[in-house]
Scaffold this active site. Sequence first.
Site, PDB file in Angstrom:
ATOM      1  N   ASN A  10       0.853  -1.188   0.000  1.00 24.98           N
ATOM      2  CA  ASN A  10       0.000   0.000   0.000  1.00 24.98           C
ATOM      3  C   ASN A  10       0.893   1.243   0.000  1.00 24.98           C
ATOM      4  OD1 ASN A  10      -1.834   2.015   0.482  1.00 24.98           O
ATOM      5  ND2 ASN A  10      -2.465   1.279   2.515  1.00 24.98           N
ATOM      6  N   LYS A  12       0.019   4.231  -0.334  1.00 23.91           N
ATOM      7  CA  LYS A  12      -0.668   5.418   0.225  1.00 23.91           C
ATOM      8  C   LYS A  12      -0.417   6.630  -0.680  1.00 23.91           C
ATOM      9  CE  LYS A  12      -0.443   3.223   4.667  1.00 23.91           C
ATOM     10  NZ  LYS A  12      -0.393   3.334   6.116  1.00 23.91           N
ATOM     11  N   HIS A  95      -9.877   0.875   4.405  1.00 25.68           N
ATOM     12  CA  HIS A  95      -8.605   1.105   5.108  1.00 25.68           C
ATOM     13  C   HIS A  95      -8.846   2.098   6.244  1.00 25.68           C
ATOM     14  CE1 HIS A  95      -4.579   2.429   6.053  1.00 25.68           C
ATOM     15  NE2 HIS A  95      -4.163   1.300   5.514  1.00 25.68           N
ATOM     16  N   GLU A  97      -7.302   4.528   7.316  1.00 28.67           N
ATOM     17  CA  GLU A  97      -7.099   5.954   7.006  1.00 28.67           C
ATOM     18  C   GLU A  97      -8.295   6.527   6.237  1.00 28.67           C
ATOM     19  OE1 GLU A  97      -3.186   5.402   5.365  1.00 28.67           O
ATOM     20  OE2 GLU A  97      -2.472   4.943   7.379  1.00 28.67           O
ATOM     21  N   GLU A 163      -5.728  -4.959  10.445  1.00 33.44           N
ATOM     22  CA  GLU A 163      -4.737  -3.908  10.659  1.00 33.44           C
ATOM     23  C   GLU A 163      -5.079  -3.150  11.939  1.00 33.44           C
ATOM     24  OE1 GLU A 163      -2.637  -2.775   6.813  1.00 33.44           O
ATOM     25  OE2 GLU A 163      -4.521  -1.705   6.768  1.00 33.44           O
ATOM     26  N   GLY A 169       1.902   2.431  10.830  1.00 26.58           N
ATOM     27  CA  GLY A 169       2.806   3.572  10.678  1.00 26.58           C
ATOM     28  C   GLY A 169       3.440   4.025  11.981  1.00 26.58           C
ATOM     29  N   SER A 209       3.022  -1.926  10.455  1.00 28.01           N
ATOM     30  CA  SER A 209       4.472  -1.904  10.702  1.00 28.01           C
ATOM     31  C   SER A 209       5.153  -3.238  10.391  1.00 28.01           C
ATOM     32  CB  SER A 209       4.762  -1.462  12.149  1.00 28.01           C
ATOM     33  OG  SER A 209       4.279  -0.152  12.365  1.00 28.01           O
TER      34      SER A 209
HETATM   35  P1  PGA Z   1       2.423   0.432   7.704  1.00 30.78           P
HETATM   36  O1  PGA Z   1       0.980   0.577   7.028  1.00 30.78           O
HETATM   37  O2  PGA Z   1       3.037  -0.848   7.174  1.00 30.78           O
HETATM   38  O3  PGA Z   1       3.177   1.652   7.265  1.00 30.78           O
HETATM   39  O4  PGA Z   1       2.219   0.376   9.184  1.00 30.78           O
HETATM   40  C1  PGA Z   1       0.143  -0.539   6.811  1.00 30.78           C
HETATM   41  C2  PGA Z   1      -1.154  -0.107   6.164  1.00 30.78           C
HETATM   42  O5  PGA Z   1      -1.684   0.944   6.524  1.00 30.78           O
HETATM   43  O6  PGA Z   1      -1.676  -0.793   5.262  1.00 30.78           O
END
Ligand code: PGA
Length: 247
Positions: A10, A12, A95, A97, A163, A169, A209
């Site tokens: 992803n 983003k 997701h 976000e 997640e 993140g 992460s």
């Molecule tokens: P991250 O994000 O690996 O940077 O923690 C995962 C995601 O949001 O899909």
Amino acid sequence: MTRRPLVGGNWKMHLLRADAEAYCERLRGESAALPADVALFPSAPLLALVARGLAGTPFACGGQDLHPEEKGAHTGDVSGPQLADAGCEWVLCGHSERRQDHGESDELIGRKAVAARRHGLKPLICIGETLDERRSGTTYEVLDRQLEAGLAGRPEPCAIAYEPIWAIGTGETATPEIAQEAHQHIRETLADLIGAEAAGSKRILYGGSVKPANAAELFSQPDIDGFLVGGASLDPEGFLAIIRSCG
Ligand code: PGA
């Protein structure tokens, strides 16, 4: 029950066209057989370029979101037919976000997953609890609610990504034990919703992460079937290392 692993990258709101071109070139040069299905999720302006760049390779491409309508006056949104036309096979639905930044409801996410299938896309439905929800002991309640709404009564095709929001993140990964516990719970809930056999073949990815250094241990858990990778997917070498850890 053997489930072929699935790994998503992803991106983003990262990377520009030149980065994406170099990334695709690197993946095209990867001749070793992959131990997993793999999909990249670039932001909308990069989708067609990435889909073209990965054509003829085992790497697929997906959108980060879609609107439930197939067309109309929805400034800034992207439709399922547009994603399919750009060469996407997958699309992320729900997701965290999107849920947080855009107030997406469980019900809307279910409609998005239904729309994705209608246009030949496979939804990767993302679910996960906040730190407050985990601390207050409502994690399973939240996961069950998000899962049922996201499936919207139609489980095929789709994959699930667990997640935990507190791990996205933040550099703080769920321990393999915490992740496995949640994945096992999700599979049990899936069995109630869609039957044990379908639940047994459903891929449940972990996200939050994930890095080359922690992927193998997470993957060794029986109900973790791959990863949805954010930050660590921006570097093709790190992403490939994570994919290889699913072998
Ligand atoms: P991250 O994000 O690996 O940077 O923690 C995962 C995601 O949001 O899909």
